[in-house]
Design an enzyme around this catalytic site. Structure first.
Site, PDB file in Angstrom:
ATOM      1  N   LEU A  13       0.825  -1.215   0.000  1.00 20.56           N
ATOM      2  CA  LEU A  13       0.000   0.000   0.000  1.00 20.56           C
ATOM      3  C   LEU A  13       0.857   1.263   0.000  1.00 20.56           C
ATOM      4  CD1 LEU A  13      -2.622  -1.270   2.562  1.00 20.56           C
ATOM      5  CD2 LEU A  13      -3.158  -0.472   0.257  1.00 20.56           C
ATOM      6  N   ASP A  53      13.770   3.151   9.688  1.00 18.08           N
ATOM      7  CA  ASP A  53      13.196   2.008  10.396  1.00 18.08           C
ATOM      8  C   ASP A  53      12.369   2.579  11.537  1.00 18.08           C
ATOM      9  OD1 ASP A  53      12.660  -0.078  12.177  1.00 18.08           O
ATOM     10  OD2 ASP A  53      14.523  -1.125  11.698  1.00 18.08           O
ATOM     11  N   ASN A  80       2.517   4.631   7.460  1.00 15.35           N
ATOM     12  CA  ASN A  80       1.971   3.427   6.825  1.00 15.35           C
ATOM     13  C   ASN A  80       2.633   2.130   7.281  1.00 15.35           C
ATOM     14  OD1 ASN A  80       0.758   1.825   4.425  1.00 15.35           O
ATOM     15  ND2 ASN A  80       2.988   1.660   4.088  1.00 15.35           N
ATOM     16  N   TYR A 156      -2.769  -7.688  16.699  1.00 12.43           N
ATOM     17  CA  TYR A 156      -2.798  -6.735  15.575  1.00 12.43           C
ATOM     18  C   TYR A 156      -3.985  -5.775  15.706  1.00 12.43           C
ATOM     19  CZ  TYR A 156      -3.248  -4.883  10.851  1.00 12.43           C
ATOM     20  OH  TYR A 156      -3.376  -4.040   9.777  1.00 12.43           O
ATOM     21  N   LYS A 160      -3.958  -1.645  16.130  1.00 12.35           N
ATOM     22  CA  LYS A 160      -4.604  -0.673  15.238  1.00 12.35           C
ATOM     23  C   LYS A 160      -5.631   0.175  16.003  1.00 12.35           C
ATOM     24  CE  LYS A 160      -2.332  -1.316  11.432  1.00 12.35           C
ATOM     25  NZ  LYS A 160      -1.443  -0.281  10.889  1.00 12.35           N
ATOM     26  N   THR A 189      -1.499  -7.979  -0.516  1.00 10.54           N
ATOM     27  CA  THR A 189      -0.100  -7.542  -0.431  1.00 10.54           C
ATOM     28  C   THR A 189       0.679  -8.682   0.229  1.00 10.54           C
ATOM     29  OG1 THR A 189      -0.361  -6.611   1.786  1.00 10.54           O
ATOM     30  CG2 THR A 189      -0.775  -5.106  -0.048  1.00 10.54           C
TER      31      THR A 189
HETATM   32  N1  NAP Z   1      -3.029  -5.465   3.465  1.00 13.83           N
HETATM   33  C1  NAP Z   1      -4.155  -5.297   4.169  1.00 13.83           C
HETATM   34  O1  NAP Z   1      -5.159  -6.024   4.013  1.00 13.83           O
HETATM   35  C2  NAP Z   1      -4.244  -4.188   5.192  1.00 13.83           C
HETATM   36  C3  NAP Z   1      -5.513  -3.883   5.721  1.00 13.83           C
HETATM   37  C4  NAP Z   1      -5.619  -2.862   6.661  1.00 13.83           C
HETATM   38  C5  NAP Z   1      -4.500  -2.150   7.042  1.00 13.83           C
HETATM   39  N2  NAP Z   1      -3.266  -2.484   6.498  1.00 13.83           N
HETATM   40  C6  NAP Z   1      -2.135  -1.690   6.942  1.00 13.83           C
HETATM   41  O2  NAP Z   1      -1.541  -1.089   5.808  1.00 13.83           O
HETATM   42  C7  NAP Z   1      -0.152  -0.836   6.049  1.00 13.83           C
HETATM   43  C8  NAP Z   1       0.662  -1.357   4.884  1.00 13.83           C
HETATM   44  O3  NAP Z   1       0.425  -2.745   4.775  1.00 13.83           O
HETATM   45  P1  NAP Z   1       0.670  -3.572   3.420  1.00 13.83           P
HETATM   46  O4  NAP Z   1      -0.509  -4.444   3.249  1.00 13.83           O
HETATM   47  O5  NAP Z   1       1.096  -2.662   2.324  1.00 13.83           O
HETATM   48  O6  NAP Z   1       1.878  -4.495   3.900  1.00 13.83           O
HETATM   49  P2  NAP Z   1       3.286  -4.881   3.203  1.00 13.83           P
HETATM   50  O7  NAP Z   1       3.119  -5.075   1.740  1.00 13.83           O
HETATM   51  O8  NAP Z   1       3.796  -5.993   4.047  1.00 13.83           O
HETATM   52  O9  NAP Z   1       4.148  -3.566   3.440  1.00 13.83           O
HETATM   53  C9  NAP Z   1       4.516  -3.187   4.735  1.00 13.83           C
HETATM   54  C10 NAP Z   1       5.601  -2.154   4.624  1.00 13.83           C
HETATM   55  O10 NAP Z   1       5.997  -1.774   5.961  1.00 13.83           O
HETATM   56  C11 NAP Z   1       7.406  -1.858   6.011  1.00 13.83           C
HETATM   57  N3  NAP Z   1       7.893  -2.044   7.383  1.00 13.83           N
HETATM   58  C12 NAP Z   1       7.671  -3.053   8.246  1.00 13.83           C
HETATM   59  N4  NAP Z   1       8.345  -2.855   9.386  1.00 13.83           N
HETATM   60  C13 NAP Z   1       9.017  -1.677   9.234  1.00 13.83           C
HETATM   61  C14 NAP Z   1       9.884  -0.920  10.046  1.00 13.83           C
HETATM   62  N5  NAP Z   1      10.252  -1.358  11.264  1.00 13.83           N
HETATM   63  N6  NAP Z   1      10.362   0.254   9.578  1.00 13.83           N
HETATM   64  C15 NAP Z   1      10.014   0.697   8.346  1.00 13.83           C
HETATM   65  N7  NAP Z   1       9.234   0.013   7.512  1.00 13.83           N
HETATM   66  C16 NAP Z   1       8.728  -1.158   7.963  1.00 13.83           C
HETATM   67  C17 NAP Z   1       7.779  -3.012   5.100  1.00 13.83           C
HETATM   68  O11 NAP Z   1       9.146  -2.952   4.764  1.00 13.83           O
HETATM   69  P3  NAP Z   1      10.020  -4.265   4.357  1.00 13.83           P
HETATM   70  O12 NAP Z   1       9.861  -4.434   2.873  1.00 13.83           O
HETATM   71  O13 NAP Z   1      11.379  -3.899   4.787  1.00 13.83           O
HETATM   72  O14 NAP Z   1       9.440  -5.433   5.135  1.00 13.83           O
HETATM   73  C18 NAP Z   1       6.863  -2.697   3.925  1.00 13.83           C
HETATM   74  O15 NAP Z   1       7.417  -1.675   3.128  1.00 13.83           O
HETATM   75  C19 NAP Z   1       0.160  -1.502   7.390  1.00 13.83           C
HETATM   76  O16 NAP Z   1       0.151  -0.535   8.409  1.00 13.83           O
HETATM   77  C20 NAP Z   1      -0.999  -2.470   7.587  1.00 13.83           C
HETATM   78  O17 NAP Z   1      -1.247  -2.726   8.952  1.00 13.83           O
HETATM   79  C21 NAP Z   1      -3.124  -3.465   5.583  1.00 13.83           C
END
Ligand code: NAP
Length: 232
Positions: A13, A53, A80, A156, A160, A189
């Site tokens: 995202l 980070d 994010n 989780y 949130k 994702t």
């Molecule tokens: N996917 C869903 O269904 C969903 C639904 C509701 C909310 N969300 C929220 O949306 C946000 C993005 O999720 P996503 O689905 O895009 O997940 P994703 O594809 O796993 O991406 C997560 C991102 O966060 C980064 N990250 C994790 N730990 C970190 C840290 N300590 N410092 C800096 N960056 C860090 C990851 O980096 P690396 O590449 O280094 O791991 C990656 O770039 C999250 O907050 C998640 O809780 C997601």
């Protein structure tokens, strides 16, 4: 030119949000913990990269310093970055995994927001978007009509809920900054790869982009999903 920092922005995202905001004309800083992954995403999208980070104070301070030196201000911060332990239900939860989730999802928002405050205060229209989830909404997880009520995402969901409360409290504490939370919805994702399914990032990032681009008359202390406001 609007100066924007997106954390956890090298994939998923965050990356889609970068792409869309660059299209809107923002100068986007991709905050990523991996130099390699962050630089690759920045090169592909035409963004800038800062190593960031969200669990590391020194890294967050250094990233903000880079933006300060290059831009002198920050207009939009998208908190994010987030993690999930992959656990549905209670089995397998440990204090270590719970601490890691809270350090990234909750303290990470505090760490980055606090470090960015002086730069946000230099903006004409400072905006913060906290990427929360309807899994952290008391209303959604107790409404049988909502899918969020069907399974228990214990730690989780609690993390949130904390992100949502941080949004409300920060909005009260900082009336000069518009601070809102969003629920992107179940999205395909790497985050959700283990369970499969989810809608495309293009659809889910829409609400992040909408709230990142609100004007001076925009809301603060609110929670949004798709094109509408949600109860907490
Ligand atoms: N996917 C869903 O269904 C969903 C639904 C509701 C909310 N969300 C929220 O949306 C946000 C993005 O999720 P996503 O689905 O895009 O997940 P994703 O594809 O796993 O991406 C997560 C991102 O966060 C980064 N990250 C994790 N730990 C970190 C840290 N300590 N410092 C800096 N960056 C860090 C990851 O980096 P690396 O590449 O280094 O791991 C990656 O770039 C999250 O907050 C998640 O809780 C997601």
């Amino acid at each position: 030119m609007t100066v924007t920092l997106v954390t956890g922005a090298n994939k998923g995202l965050g990356r889609e949000t970068d792409r869309r905001l660059i299209k809107e004309g923002h100068t986007v800083y991709i905050g990523a913990r991996s130099v390699e992954r962050g630089q690759a995403a920045a090169a592909e999208l035409g963004a800038r990269f800062v190593q960031l980070d969200v669990t590391d104070d020194a890294s967050v301070r250094a990233a903000v310093r880079v933006i300060e030196e290059r831009e002198g201000r920050l207009d939009v911060l998208v908190n994010n970055a987030g993690i999930w332990d992959g656990i549905v239900g209670a089995d397998g939860i440990t204090s270590e995994s719970a601490s890691a989730i809270f350090d990234t999802n909750v303290v990470g928002v505090v760490r980055v927001t606090q470090a960015a405050l002086p730069l946000l205060r230099k903006s004409d229209n400072p905006v913060v978007v906290n990427v929360s989830s309807s899994l952290g909404s008391f209303w959604a997880v107790t409404d049988p009509e909502r899918t969020q009520s069907h399974n228990a995402f214990v730690v989780y969901g609690a993390s949130k809920a904390a992100v949502s409360m941080l949004t409300v409290q920060y909005a009260k504490a900082l009336p000069e900054i518009k601070i809102n939370a969003v629920a992107p919805g179940f999205t395909a994702t790497d985050f959700t790869a283990a369970v499969g399914g989810g809608r495309p990032v293009e659809e889910s990032a829409e609400v992040i982009v909408r709230m990142a681009t609100i004007g001076k008359a925009g809301p603060t202390g609110t929670f949004h999903e798709d094109d509408h406001e949600l109860p907490w």
